[in-house]
Every structure is written in C-alpha cells, then in structure tokens.
Design a protein around this motif. Structure first.
Motif, PDB file in Angstrom:
ATOM      1  N   GLU B   1      -5.567  -6.675   6.545  1.00 23.67           N
ATOM      2  CA  GLU B   1      -6.326  -6.176   5.385  1.00 23.67           C
ATOM      3  C   GLU B   1      -5.475  -5.150   4.629  1.00 23.67           C
ATOM      4  N   ASP B   2      -5.490  -5.261   3.299  1.00 23.68           N
ATOM      5  CA  ASP B   2      -4.736  -4.323   2.471  1.00 23.68           C
ATOM      6  C   ASP B   2      -5.329  -2.924   2.570  1.00 23.68           C
ATOM      7  N   GLN B   3      -4.450  -1.933   2.710  1.00 23.94           N
ATOM      8  CA  GLN B   3      -4.914  -0.553   2.836  1.00 23.94           C
ATOM      9  C   GLN B   3      -3.991   0.406   2.111  1.00 23.94           C
ATOM     10  N   VAL B   4      -4.596   1.489   1.601  1.00 27.67           N
ATOM     11  CA  VAL B   4      -3.839   2.558   0.966  1.00 27.67           C
ATOM     12  C   VAL B   4      -4.356   3.881   1.535  1.00 27.67           C
ATOM     13  N   THR B   5      -3.458   4.664   2.109  1.00 30.18           N
ATOM     14  CA  THR B   5      -3.837   5.929   2.728  1.00 30.18           C
ATOM     15  C   THR B   5      -3.032   7.061   2.112  1.00 30.18           C
ATOM     16  N   GLN B   6      -3.726   8.077   1.632  1.00 29.33           N
ATOM     17  CA  GLN B   6      -3.051   9.213   1.022  1.00 29.33           C
ATOM     18  C   GLN B   6      -3.197  10.455   1.906  1.00 29.33           C
ATOM     19  N   SER B   7      -2.134  11.232   1.941  1.00 32.13           N
ATOM     20  CA  SER B   7      -2.159  12.489   2.698  1.00 32.13           C
ATOM     21  C   SER B   7      -1.315  13.545   1.993  1.00 32.13           C
ATOM     22  N   PRO B   8      -1.684  14.829   2.148  1.00 29.74           N
ATOM     23  CA  PRO B   8      -2.923  15.286   2.771  1.00 29.74           C
ATOM     24  C   PRO B   8      -4.117  15.044   1.852  1.00 29.74           C
ATOM     25  N   GLU B   9      -5.329  15.262   2.356  1.00 28.69           N
ATOM     26  CA  GLU B   9      -6.526  15.137   1.514  1.00 28.69           C
ATOM     27  C   GLU B   9      -6.544  16.236   0.472  1.00 28.69           C
ATOM     28  N   ALA B  10      -6.111  17.424   0.847  1.00 27.48           N
ATOM     29  CA  ALA B  10      -6.092  18.564  -0.067  1.00 27.48           C
ATOM     30  C   ALA B  10      -4.846  19.386   0.207  1.00 27.48           C
ATOM     31  N   LEU B  11      -4.300  19.979  -0.859  1.00 34.32           N
ATOM     32  CA  LEU B  11      -3.077  20.765  -0.742  1.00 34.32           C
ATOM     33  C   LEU B  11      -3.174  21.942  -1.697  1.00 34.32           C
ATOM     34  N   ARG B  12      -3.001  23.128  -1.140  1.00 33.73           N
ATOM     35  CA  ARG B  12      -3.004  24.334  -1.961  1.00 33.73           C
ATOM     36  C   ARG B  12      -1.604  24.935  -1.952  1.00 33.73           C
ATOM     37  N   LEU B  13      -1.052  25.156  -3.131  1.00 35.13           N
ATOM     38  CA  LEU B  13       0.297  25.691  -3.270  1.00 35.13           C
ATOM     39  C   LEU B  13       0.285  26.921  -4.161  1.00 35.13           C
ATOM     40  N   VAL B  27       0.269  -4.001   2.366  1.00 32.95           N
ATOM     41  CA  VAL B  27      -0.084  -5.194   1.595  1.00 32.95           C
ATOM     42  C   VAL B  27       0.874  -6.306   2.000  1.00 32.95           C
ATOM     43  N   SER B  28       0.441  -7.530   1.819  1.00 37.29           N
ATOM     44  CA  SER B  28       1.281  -8.653   2.230  1.00 37.29           C
ATOM     45  C   SER B  28       2.471  -8.837   1.298  1.00 37.29           C
ATOM     46  N   GLY B  29       2.315  -8.424   0.071  1.00 38.08           N
ATOM     47  CA  GLY B  29       3.426  -8.484  -0.876  1.00 38.08           C
ATOM     48  C   GLY B  29       3.095  -7.576  -2.034  1.00 38.08           C
ATOM     49  N   LEU B  30       3.974  -6.648  -2.357  1.00 36.07           N
ATOM     50  CA  LEU B  30       3.647  -5.639  -3.366  1.00 36.07           C
ATOM     51  C   LEU B  30       4.057  -6.117  -4.759  1.00 36.07           C
ATOM     52  N   ARG B  31       3.078  -6.108  -5.676  1.00 31.63           N
ATOM     53  CA  ARG B  31       3.415  -6.354  -7.070  1.00 31.63           C
ATOM     54  C   ARG B  31       3.770  -5.033  -7.750  1.00 31.63           C
ATOM     55  N   GLY B  32       2.991  -3.989  -7.462  1.00 28.76           N
ATOM     56  CA  GLY B  32       3.256  -2.692  -8.072  1.00 28.76           C
ATOM     57  C   GLY B  32       2.465  -1.595  -7.394  1.00 28.76           C
ATOM     58  N   LEU B  33       2.990  -0.381  -7.446  1.00 27.70           N
ATOM     59  CA  LEU B  33       2.295   0.798  -6.933  1.00 27.70           C
ATOM     60  C   LEU B  33       2.142   1.764  -8.094  1.00 27.70           C
ATOM     61  N   PHE B  34       0.944   2.305  -8.240  1.00 24.99           N
ATOM     62  CA  PHE B  34       0.610   3.137  -9.387  1.00 24.99           C
ATOM     63  C   PHE B  34       0.205   4.532  -8.931  1.00 24.99           C
ATOM     64  N   TRP B  35       0.583   5.529  -9.711  1.00 25.86           N
ATOM     65  CA  TRP B  35       0.105   6.900  -9.516  1.00 25.86           C
ATOM     66  C   TRP B  35      -0.717   7.298 -10.740  1.00 25.86           C
ATOM     67  N   TYR B  36      -1.856   7.951 -10.434  1.00 28.27           N
ATOM     68  CA  TYR B  36      -2.739   8.455 -11.472  1.00 28.27           C
ATOM     69  C   TYR B  36      -3.038   9.920 -11.201  1.00 28.27           C
TER      70      TYR B  36
END
Lengths: 114, 111
Positions: B1-13, B27-36
C-alpha cells in the motif's frame, strides 16, 4: 492571475440542511478535485473529475455529491450535513498530460454545521 | 500500500536556526513528489515538484531534495514568516491524477 476560486469562504448550515459549495478555475486544467480537511489532518480526497469522468473515492459517504457542468466550474453538494461534516473543504486542479502534475488549491470553504 | 510519512509532526526553531523536515514514502513507482506550504485557515500553496532521485529545487530559504525513499525540505536561517504546516505528497506512476498526502509538519519559528 490564473487561479482557483472558492465560494463562499465561510458557510454555516443547519444539521440536515443541504448545502452547495462552489469552485471555479481560470487555469484551464482538465482535472478538478474536492478534498475535506479537518483540524491538524492531511487533506482527504473525496472525488475528482478527469475531464467529464467522475471518480469517487471508495470511502466517500453517499451524502456527498459533485457536479462539473463545464471545464471551469465544479460543485460539492452535501445533501444532509451532519456535525461530523464540519471541516475545511478544498478544491484543487491539475493538468494531466502536461509536463508536470502538481495540484493547485483554492483558499478553501470553512463549513460549520449547527 | 502506498504511504507517505512526515516527521517530525511539529518543530519549533529559533529564528536563524536551520533544520530539515523529512518525508518518507512507499510507492511502487514514483511519478512525482510535491511539497506544499499551508497557513492556518488557507489552502495549500504549491512549492516544489521533484521527479527523480538526486534532484534538488530551491526557493528563497527552502531547498527540497529527493532520494529513492525520502525527501527532505531544508530550511536555512528561517524567519518567523516561514511558520506554517509543510505538506508532502506523492503521485504514483500508474496514477494520472491522484496524489497521496502526508499528515504534515507544523513548523514554528520564534523571533
């Protein structure tokens, strides 16, 4: 500037009273999406239109419907809103078949159910 | 199953304190990765698309990089106005239209 527009920005409806949210785009993109986003969660895809083809997510409740009368406009109808449907509703567009596939989002409609 | 995991959940700087946000994906084959970037009460704002391992993109204080398993969003000398939630999303090669979002990293920059 080309953009994705959502109206209204804020919508208050009563429990069980049908509501319609609208989205329009000037990007001439062939795909339009509706997402639901609750606080501190990722956007959840409800459905999308690829040109005129409607694609429903398996876990989207039957309470949610959509219409896309033309390329530029897409509507989200919630037939009988429940308290759990209070959320931010995001419309997005993308151009499939071009050189890149990123989605562009509108400002969202915040739905409150009383 | 396709999954996306981000870390950390929160960051204070502290203002000026550089750091990195992580997005790991399956993912089984990546077409693109996006940042928003998403500000409270607003829709996500598109930042970058990355297509293949080794690719890098930059915009002001942000730099996104991609490997075969993860992406990093490096923020250099951040300012308070960089405070926002940063979302990562991936599109599988077999999908022409759908993308999968991670749950985001809430970034807070103190003056």
């Amino acid at each position: 500037d080309a953009m994705v527009i959502q109206n209204p920005r804020y919508q208050v409806t009563q429990f069980g009273k049908p509501v319609t949210l609208s989205c329009s785009q000037t990007l001439n993109h062939n795909v339009m999406y509706w997402y639901q986003q609750k606080s501190s969660q990722a956007p959840k895809l409800l459905f999308h239109y690829y040109d005129k083809d409607f694609n429903n997510e398996a876990d989207t409740p039957d309470n949610f419907q959509s219409r896309r009368p033309n390329t530029s406009f897409c509507f989200l109808d919630i037939r009988s809103p429940g308290l759990g449907d209070a959320a931010m509703y995001l419309c997005a567009t993308s151009r499939v078949g071009g050189s890149s596939y990123e989605q562009y989002f509108g400002p969202g409609t915040r739905l409150t159910v009383t | 199953e396709d999954q996306v995991t981000q870390s950390p959940e929160a960051l204070r700087l502290q203002e000026g304190e550089s750091s990195s946000l992580n997005c790991s994906y399956t993912v089984s084959g990546l077409r693109g990765l996006f940042w928003y970037r998403q500000d409270p009460g607003k829709g996500p704002e598109f930042l970058f698309t990355l297509y293949s391992a080794g690719e890098e993109k930059e915009k002001e204080r942000l730099k996104a990089t991609l490997t075969k398993k993860e992406s990093f969003l490096h923020i250099t000398a951040p300012k308070p106005e960089d405070s926002a939630t940063y979302l990562c999303a991936v599109q599988e090669r077999s999908s022409a239209s759908k993308i999968i979002f991670g749950s985001g990293t809430r970034l807070s920059i103190r003056p």
